[in-house]
Design an enzyme around this catalytic site. Structure first.
Site, PDB file in Angstrom:
ATOM      1  N   ASP A 160      41.335  52.438  47.736  1.00  0.00           N
ATOM      2  CA  ASP A 160      41.377  50.949  47.969  1.00  0.00           C
ATOM      3  C   ASP A 160      42.590  50.429  46.876  1.00  0.00           C
ATOM      4  O   ASP A 160      43.123  51.063  45.941  1.00  0.00           O
ATOM      5  CB  ASP A 160      40.244  50.391  47.780  1.00  0.00           C
ATOM      6  CG  ASP A 160      39.943  48.921  48.714  1.00  0.00           C
ATOM      7  OD1 ASP A 160      39.054  48.579  48.994  1.00  0.00           O
ATOM      8  OD2 ASP A 160      40.972  48.262  48.717  1.00  0.00           O
TER       9      ASP A 160
HETATM   10  C1  GLC Z   1      41.223  45.236  50.089  1.00  0.00           C
HETATM   11  C2  GLC Z   1      40.005  45.687  50.780  1.00  0.00           C
HETATM   12  C3  GLC Z   1      40.197  46.755  51.730  1.00  0.00           C
HETATM   13  C4  GLC Z   1      41.602  46.455  52.477  1.00  0.00           C
HETATM   14  C5  GLC Z   1      42.593  46.795  51.185  1.00  0.00           C
HETATM   15  C6  GLC Z   1      44.065  46.500  51.857  1.00  0.00           C
HETATM   16  O1  GLC Z   1      41.075  45.012  48.746  1.00  0.00           O
HETATM   17  O2  GLC Z   1      38.845  45.989  49.996  1.00  0.00           O
HETATM   18  O3  GLC Z   1      39.128  46.823  52.749  1.00  0.00           O
HETATM   19  O4  GLC Z   1      41.827  47.549  53.565  1.00  0.00           O
HETATM   20  O5  GLC Z   1      42.624  46.017  50.030  1.00  0.00           O
HETATM   21  O6  GLC Z   1      44.165  45.296  52.268  1.00  0.00           O
END
Ligand code: GLC
Length: 716
Positions: free
Chosen positions: A261
């Site tokens: 993430d």
């Molecule tokens: C965010 C979220 C995740 C998302 C990622 C990219 O912090 O936790 O669900 O896919 O970043 O945007």
């Protein structure tokens, strides 16, 4: 493309660049990287590898995607196309209801169609992969991200995960996108419902309740998976070798791309698990994390680790191979622009067909919580007051809105105007802001209510008050909305509350005193039209809650499939006894999992079980007759629950193990049957082996999880 041959041509540094993900807009600004990388400069991103990274995220529109891929390939030495990744969670430009709403439809075919629509709109805008479905089990309404989940039940969560992956990926055709199931694992169990907080549970709980939905997505063919921000058994997921290498790869056989993430790899330093970027790179590569989103410990430290012999180059080769294989599967080596087409984007985005599907999905997701005859309204009544802070706004499309727009979203006021030719008296009444104390708009709203035959009062939480990092310690409506509500109800008792929310709310006062409550969730681009369809009865509400609505926030986390404990409170009438209870609240929910009303009535009868003994390898069939005894055509989700009375570990008081959504005309009846086999009864016992244990079971069939009528059988 001969991937292995391509890999063999890359230097170690170039291989490592493929494991790095930066933001797509990096390529749209001028060459001064300080502007280009913005907040990412803190991760030390510099020009030398901007044209060699493997993937980008937070993409945009078709024209930009074409520009970015062209610019990248023109400046790249190896000319390996970028993968464009984006959060397409509940629609791309045409938004359907938030996932917690869509799950309330209990309609996996609909979920699949919605995902396919989102994929079509995204693919022509240049998106190759969506960071979805989010399949985290969600038992705590304080957590803002329950809005993108399918709720508190593992069985339904798995069904929705499978359908959504199939919808996005289809046959990996032109209008499909790759799916990335997230957030692995158990992100929804953050303590206190506070986002990014600690998760701590037994392996058995993890395997029984939290892991199955990721496995269902993978078994449905998900191309990739995103690790969560949180720790699992004390180790951050991004560098958790047991979770990713041993379980996901070796036990489950997943050989897709694993991505962290956002900066979650680097955050292993904040967690106190790694001392520096080098330790991050070491732990992440040993967990077989393929892509580091935004932070760049891999780029800074992996080469050094290989040179020191602490990491083998072959480990990096495996990661790069998975990424190159995904690019090949997406057809990017043949056509780096894949399905990108500004013309098709203009044709498909918010086209009538997509609006129609979004509208239908919103009607199927809404949950009628209460109705004492106010709804449906007749279109022949003289006047309707449309009141409330969420009556005349397009900001009801949901927080993971991607390219959705408020100015393309139908408000409730517009929806009613589209459906009704009588007099409409509108008043905002008050602000939707949680902090507002401004009562100045209430008197005008009261006047509107007084002079109207009926009132539609739109209350709830603003769509940006749920979602990522929007955890709440209080789950009730803002006091200003209750002040408005009380005055409106006094002015006109023929009032229906339309609720907008991304999570269960502790709406005790509404439950006690409102003549009607229709929960629309965050319904998406066609929310207002769908709301009108429902309040005028053109569509009969059929949604069923997939998360318990708590009586009070003090009960969270709250879920229906709880363990009975050694001192069960068998009735909320029991006071002052030594049983599991509160002295100031009932144990039970305000509204239970699986609950939802209709404008018609469904009568259940002739509950039957084909036998009271199940042999090993055999099956029993439970059935019930359902009759529509009301005057409207309607849909009912008939639910089958199982209770395993005794096990090698304690077992929940009941668990959903089957459901069927049926539609009946007035007077029509149908027998609904559910097969029960050993698979239906299997669970992770004390030996952590999933199997059905011999003994007594109860099977329930009912309208929601509060059903009590059961039949007993024994598994030999
Ligand atoms: C965010 C979220 C995740 C998302 C990622 C990219 O912090 O936790 O669900 O896919 O970043 O945007």
């Amino acid at each position: 493309m001969d991937i292995k041959k391509l890999l063999s041509k890359l230097t170690l540094e170039e291989k490592i660049y493929q494991l790095m993900q930066i933001r797509a807009y990096t390529y749209l600004y001028d060459s001064s990287l300080n502007i280009i990388t913005g907040p990412d400069t803190k991760y030390g991103i510099d020009e030398k590898y901007v044209y060699e990274v493997g993937t980008v995220l937070n993409c945009g529109v078709a024209e930009n995607m074409i520009k970015i891929q062209e610019k990248y390939l023109a400046n790249s030495k190896n000319k390996i196309p970028l993968i464009f990744m984006q959060d397409v969670i509940h629609g791309y430009r045409t938004l359907y209801p938030i996932n917690l709403g869509l799950a309330s439809s209990f309609d996996t075919d609909l979920a699949e169609k919605c995902a396919a629509m989102a994929a079509k709109e995204a693919s022509v805008d240049g998106i190759h992969l969506t960071f979805a479905p989010m399949v985290d089990l969600a038992r705590d309404a304080r957590w803002g991200r329950v809005m993108e989940s399918s709720g508190e039940d593992t069985y339904l969560n798995c069904k929705m995960a499978e359908a959504t992956v199939k919808g996005y990926q289809g046959d990996f055709g032109k209008y499909n996108v790759a799916s990335c199931v997230k957030h692995f694992a158990a992100y929804g169990a953050a303590e206190g419902g506070r986002d990014y907080n600690t998760v701590d549970m037994s392996e058995r709980t993890l395997r029984e309740y939290y892991l199955p939905s990721y496995k269902a997505a993978i078994d449905a063919g998900a191309s990739s998976l995103m690790t969560a921000f949180n720790v699992v058994d004390g180790i951050p997921a991004a560098g958790n070798k047991w979770l990713v290498k041993d379980l996901l790869r070796d036990e489950w056989g997943f050989n897709g791309v694993v991505i962290s993430d956002y900066a979650a790899a680097y955050e292993m330093i904040n967690h106190g698990f790694c001392e520096d970027e080098k330790e991050v790179a070491y732990n992440a590569i040993n967990a077989t994390l393929d892509i580091e989103m935004v932070s760049n410990c891999y780029v800074l430290k992996l080469k050094e680790l290989v040179e020191e012999g602490k990491v083998k180059e072959s480990q990096i080769d495996e990661c790069v191979l998975r990424i190159l294989e995904l690019k090949d599967k997406l057809g990017l080596f043949d056509n780096p622009h894949r399905s990108t087409s500004p013309e098709e984007a203009a044709k498909f985005h918010v086209c009538p067909e997509h609006r129609a599907l979004a509208r239908y999905a919103a009607t199927q997701s809404a949950v009628l919580l209460k109705n004492e005859g106010v709804l449906p309204l007749s279109k022949d009544i003289g006047s309707i007051a449309v009141i409330g802070p969420l009556a005349n706004t397009g900001e009801i499309f949901g927080n993971w809105f991607c390219n959705g727009r408020a100015d393309e979203t139908i408000s409730v006021l517009d929806g009613i105007k589209n459906a009704y030719t009588g007099v409409i008296n509108y008043a905002e009444g008050c602000s939707v802001s949680r902090e507002s104390t401004d009562e100045s708009g209430i008197s005008e709203a009261v006047e509107a209510a007084k002079k109207s035959d009926a009132v539609i009062l739109c209350l709830g939480e603003h769509q940006f008050d749920n979602g990522e990092c929007k955890s709440k310690a209080f789950l009730d409506l803002p006091e200003i909305q209750y002040k408005l509500y009380r005055e409106i109800l006094k002015a006109n008792p023929n009032t229906a509350v339309v609720l907008f929310t991304g999570r269960p709310l502790t709406i005790r006062e509404l439950k006690d005193t409102s003549p009607a409550i229709l929960n629309m969730w965050e319904p998406g681009t066609e929310g207002g039209n769908a709301c009108a369809d429902l309040i005028f009865g053109d569509v009969n509400p059929s949604g069923k809650l997939t998360m318990s609505f708590p009586y009070t926030v003090g009960q969270c986390p709250l879920y229906y499939n709880y363990y009975t404990t050694g001192r069960p409170k068998v009735s909320d009438d029991i006071k002052n006894a030594y049983v599991t209870s509160y002295i100031d609240s009932p144990n039970g929910p305000l509204y239970p999992f699986g609950y939802g009303l209709s404008y018609t009535e469904f009568e259940y009868s002739d509950f039957n079980l084909s036998g009271d003994v199940m042999e090993r390898g055999g099956k029993l069939t439970a059935s019930v007759k359902v009759k529509n005894v009301g005057k409207y055509k309607g849909k009912e989700t008939v639910q089958m629950y199982i209770r395993d009375l005794f096990g090698s570990t304690v077992r929940p008081i009941k668990e959903l193990r089957g459901y069927e959504k049926i539609e009946l005309m007035p007077g029509e009846e149908r027998v609904v049957s559910f097969d029960i086999t050993e698979d239906t009864l299997a669970f992770y016992g004390s030996d952590l082996v999933k199997k059905a244990e011999s003994g007594k079971f109860h099977v329930f069939i009912g309208k929601n999880s509060a059903c009590t009528h059961f039949a007993e059988f024994v598994l030999k």
